[in-house]
Design a protein around this motif. Structure first.
Motif, PDB file in Angstrom:
ATOM      1  N   ALA A 123      35.906  39.213  49.165  1.00  0.00           N
ATOM      2  CA  ALA A 123      36.004  39.124  47.710  1.00  0.00           C
ATOM      3  C   ALA A 123      34.925  38.212  47.143  1.00  0.00           C
ATOM      4  N   VAL A 124      34.273  38.687  46.110  1.00  0.00           N
ATOM      5  CA  VAL A 124      33.256  37.903  45.421  1.00  0.00           C
ATOM      6  C   VAL A 124      33.755  37.454  44.045  1.00  0.00           C
ATOM      7  N   ALA A 125      34.580  38.275  43.408  1.00  0.00           N
ATOM      8  CA  ALA A 125      35.105  37.991  42.072  1.00  0.00           C
ATOM      9  C   ALA A 125      36.583  38.365  42.027  1.00  0.00           C
ATOM     10  N   PRO A 126      37.330  37.866  41.018  1.00  0.00           N
ATOM     11  CA  PRO A 126      38.757  38.207  40.907  1.00  0.00           C
ATOM     12  C   PRO A 126      39.019  39.706  40.898  1.00  0.00           C
ATOM     13  N   SER A 127      38.078  40.479  40.377  1.00  0.00           N
ATOM     14  CA  SER A 127      38.263  41.930  40.320  1.00  0.00           C
ATOM     15  C   SER A 127      38.318  42.568  41.710  1.00  0.00           C
ATOM     16  N   ASP A 128      37.884  41.823  42.738  1.00  0.00           N
ATOM     17  CA  ASP A 128      37.925  42.342  44.103  1.00  0.00           C
ATOM     18  C   ASP A 128      39.299  42.171  44.749  1.00  0.00           C
ATOM     19  N   ILE A 129      40.192  41.441  44.089  1.00  0.00           N
ATOM     20  CA  ILE A 129      41.515  41.155  44.640  1.00  0.00           C
ATOM     21  C   ILE A 129      42.485  42.255  44.225  1.00  0.00           C
ATOM     22  N   GLU A 130      43.284  42.725  45.185  1.00  0.00           N
ATOM     23  CA  GLU A 130      44.119  43.904  44.941  1.00  0.00           C
ATOM     24  C   GLU A 130      45.544  43.592  44.497  1.00  0.00           C
ATOM     25  N   THR A 131      46.149  42.495  44.966  1.00  0.00           N
ATOM     26  CA  THR A 131      47.553  42.230  44.674  1.00  0.00           C
ATOM     27  C   THR A 131      47.734  40.829  44.100  1.00  0.00           C
ATOM     28  N   PRO A 132      48.839  40.577  43.363  1.00  0.00           N
ATOM     29  CA  PRO A 132      49.115  39.220  42.854  1.00  0.00           C
ATOM     30  C   PRO A 132      49.207  38.182  43.970  1.00  0.00           C
ATOM     31  N   GLU A 133      49.775  38.564  45.109  1.00  0.00           N
ATOM     32  CA  GLU A 133      49.885  37.633  46.229  1.00  0.00           C
ATOM     33  C   GLU A 133      48.503  37.222  46.715  1.00  0.00           C
ATOM     34  N   GLU A 134      47.617  38.190  46.881  1.00  0.00           N
ATOM     35  CA  GLU A 134      46.268  37.889  47.337  1.00  0.00           C
ATOM     36  C   GLU A 134      45.508  37.063  46.304  1.00  0.00           C
TER      37      GLU A 134
END
Length: 227
Positions: A123-134
């Motif tokens: 992940a480079v930016a928040p948009s790369d994160i898939e779930t709230p937990e991650e």
């Protein structure tokens, strides 16, 4: 350390003590060196507390020893700096230390932790994160659960690993591994045994990723050293 007082001074205090203590430790006994490594980290933490009020620093240190069954490296660790072993024979990189992080100290199953760690590395930016937990762990990735200078004491991690001729032990701060994945570091590490060139490449690449500073793309496209 971000959020704590005089991080540079705390780092210098810990580094100066650890380097001097390890340099003057002559023993080649792994058990004794491991014991001393723990003691040195605890003393370094106390010195940071005494020297820098409300200050703190992470630390990873190594001591190379020779035994009758081969060379070994004793690694001491507190915080989220890291030690990697670059294997000359297997041509791969392995993270030796475990981060003192919110994620690593969570109650998640080990497999889920590994899965999240791998996703966060990419992940480079928040948009790369898939779930709230991650996202929760991504947003807390720079929060550590212990450091040198922490009130109430510390529990240093100590590792004992065998090494062979040609292996490289690589120490990094989060300025590197927040911006470069283990895979990226490993790709260049396994094609070089020139430590200076390796460190320069990693530093420049991490700075480029973090700040947009100029990066020599020609360097990134060719091996630093052909085995």
């Amino acid at each position: 350390m971000g959020g704590l007082n005089e991080g540079e001074r705390a780092s210098q205090t810990a580094r100066g003590f650890l380097m001097n203590a390890l340099k003057n430790l002559d023993s080649q006994d792994p058990e004794l060196v491991k014991q001393k490594m723990r003691e040195f980290f605890e003393t370094a933490s106390a010195r940071v507390q005494d020297t820098v009020k409300n200050g703190g620093t992470t630390a990873t240190a190594v001591k190379f020893i020779k035994t009758n069954v081969g060379a070994r490296v004793i690694v001491g660790h507190v915080g989220d700096s890291r030690a990697y072993l670059v294997s000359a024979n297997e041509r791969k990189i392995t993270q030796v230390t475990k981060d003192d992080s919110i994620l690593e100290n969570s109650d998640l199953p080990a497999e889920r932790k590994r899965e999240i760690v791998q996703k966060l590395e990419r992940a480079v930016a928040p948009s790369d994160i898939e779930t709230p937990e991650e996202y929760r762990y991504w947003s807390q990735r720079n929060r550590v659960t212990q450091w040198l200078g922490k009130e109430g004491g510390i529990s240093p991690q100590v590792y004992d690993i065998p090494v062979k001729e040609g292996d490289i032990v690589l120490l990094t701060t989060d300025g590197v591994h927040d911006n470069l994945s283990s895979r990226e570091v490993g790709q260049v590490s396994v094609v070089t045994n020139n430590e200076v060139a390796l460190v320069n490449w990693i530093t420049q690449k991490a700075n480029w990723r973090a700040t947009g500073e100029e990066f020599d793309e020609a360097l990134s496209q060719k091996p630093l050293y052909e085995r």
